[in-house]
Design a protein around this motif. Structure first.
Motif, short mmCIF file in Angstrom:
data_model
loop_
_atom_site.label_atom_id
_atom_site.label_comp_id
_atom_site.label_asym_id
_atom_site.label_seq_id
_atom_site.Cartn_x
_atom_site.Cartn_y
_atom_site.Cartn_z
N GLU A 1 0.83 -1.20 0.00
CA GLU A 1 0.00 0.00 0.00
C GLU A 1 0.87 1.26 0.00
O GLU A 1 0.57 2.22 -0.71
N MET A 2 1.93 1.25 0.79
CA MET A 2 2.85 2.39 0.79
C MET A 2 3.42 2.61 -0.61
O MET A 2 3.51 3.74 -1.10
N TYR B 1 5.17 -7.09 -4.14
CA TYR B 1 4.88 -7.48 -2.75
C TYR B 1 3.68 -8.42 -2.65
O TYR B 1 3.61 -9.24 -1.73
N LEU B 2 2.77 -8.32 -3.60
CA LEU B 2 1.56 -9.13 -3.56
C LEU B 2 1.64 -10.36 -4.44
O LEU B 2 0.69 -11.16 -4.49
N VAL C 1 -7.06 -7.36 -2.34
CA VAL C 1 -7.40 -7.66 -3.73
C VAL C 1 -7.63 -6.36 -4.50
O VAL C 1 -7.19 -6.21 -5.65
N VAL C 2 -8.31 -5.42 -3.87
CA VAL C 2 -8.56 -4.12 -4.50
C VAL C 2 -7.24 -3.39 -4.76
O VAL C 2 -7.04 -2.80 -5.83
N LEU C 3 -6.34 -3.45 -3.81
CA LEU C 3 -5.02 -2.83 -3.98
C LEU C 3 -4.29 -3.45 -5.16
O LEU C 3 -3.68 -2.74 -5.98
#
Length: 337
Positions: free
Chosen positions: A194-195, A208-209, A222-224
């Protein structure tokens, strides 16, 4: 874990500065694997393990409202019958999902007063205080975890809060330095991702995901992922991936449906998802459903261009949440034509 003396001094300095604040509660529950239910629980009887499993499962795409009514009915009764801090903590989590943030904070404060080492409650309270824009109090909660949890958890909690107060780049770099990639928890990955996205680094967000299973990831994560993919113009990937996360498209959360509609509009393949989202928006507006205010604001900013409505819903969202993303959403409605 070995960390530099400078970083340790930084964390200790933060702890000293905010040591006068009252200890409080949680932020994001433990990032443990979902506990599978061995059998369907009785309608009015749950063990704590079953409650944990139900809450964890309810974070998944298509599952966020499945057991909400049942859990609410059960927990509202239980909190009148017991002072068990875990039961009251679960009730606070339920209130969080309904955006009853202040009520949840009050309950968590009571939980912590009875059980000062309830780390989940402390983490959740820190998160909710951050959402409400009470950043110094949120940071104090994070720092109250010294001696209760490991350095990664404290650092992730503290630096997440600091990133909301004008220290985004510094917090991102510090957290990257402190944690090890090989042993990083899902929550730390989420915060770092997120950062990175807020800093304008969608590629790092996706990295990262990349090792996470989106089918068993929280909807917010999931939205991110979808937002980062669309920032990289990977709209087709978003369309194919999000649609496959649940077989029941009618159960898709507003935020997921919105991303599908946004990607579809750019790909210009059809208007299936845009039509579904349009109908969902009509429903939300009829109910004046402020729980989905940010989704409605984004809908009117990106799909059905209407800045008056976008601004209305962004302002409704700002009344509830004060994170950097909420501030930017409101700013977009002030600059949009």
């Amino acid at each position: 874990m070995a960390i530099s003396g400078a970083i340790m001094k930084y964390l200790l300095y933060i702890a000293f500065v905010f040591s006068t604040y009252t200890h409080a509660d949680p932020y994001i529950p433990n990032d443990k694997d979902v506990i599978a239910l061995s059998s369907k629980p009785k309608e009015t009887e749950f063990t704590k393990e079953q409650l944990t499993a139900l809450f964890n499962k309810s974070q998944f795409v298509g599952q966020t409202e499945t057991n909400q009514g049942m859990l609410k009915s059960y927990l509202e009764k239980q909190i009148t019958l017991t002072e068990d801090p875990d039961i009251h903590y679960f009730y606070a989590r339920l209130l969080q999902r309904e955006h009853e943030f202040e009520a949840a904070i009050n309950i968590l404060s009571e939980v912590i007063s009875r059980k000062p080492d309830h780390t989940n409650a402390i983490l959740l309270k820190a998160n909710l205080l951050m959402v409400k824009g009470r950043f110094e109090q949120a940071l104090a909660q994070c720092l109250s975890l010294f001696g209760l949890v490991g350095l990664e958890t404290i650092s992730t909690c503290s630096l997440d809060v600091k990133s909301q107060t004008g220290e985004l780049e510094q917090s991102y770099q510090a957290l990257q330095t402190i944690v090890k990639e090989s042993s990083m928890t899902r929550n730390t990955r989420h915060v770092l991702a997120e950062m990175a996205y807020r800093l304008g680094y969608p590629e790092q967000t996706i990295t990262y995901l990349s090792n996470l299973d989106l089918k068993t990831a929280p909807v917010s994560l999931v939205v991110l992922w979808a937002d980062a993919q669309m920032a990289k113009k990977n709209h087709q990937i978003v369309l194919s991936t999000l649609a496959s996360l649940t077989a029941e498209n009618t159960n898709l959360e507003d935020a997921i449906l919105l991303r599908l509609a946004q990607a579809e509009k750019i790909e210009k393949q059809s208007d299936k998802w845009q039509e579904k989202m349009r109908k969902r928006v009509i429903l939300r507006e009829r109910r004046q459903d402020t729980y989905h205010a940010s989704d409605l604001a984004l809908y009117y900013l990106t799909l059905d261009k209407n800045n008056v409505k976008a601004k209305y819903w962004a302002e409704m969202n700002w009344q509830q949440a004060k994170l950097d993303s909420d501030k930017k959403l409101l700013a977009l409605t002030n600059t949009s034509n």
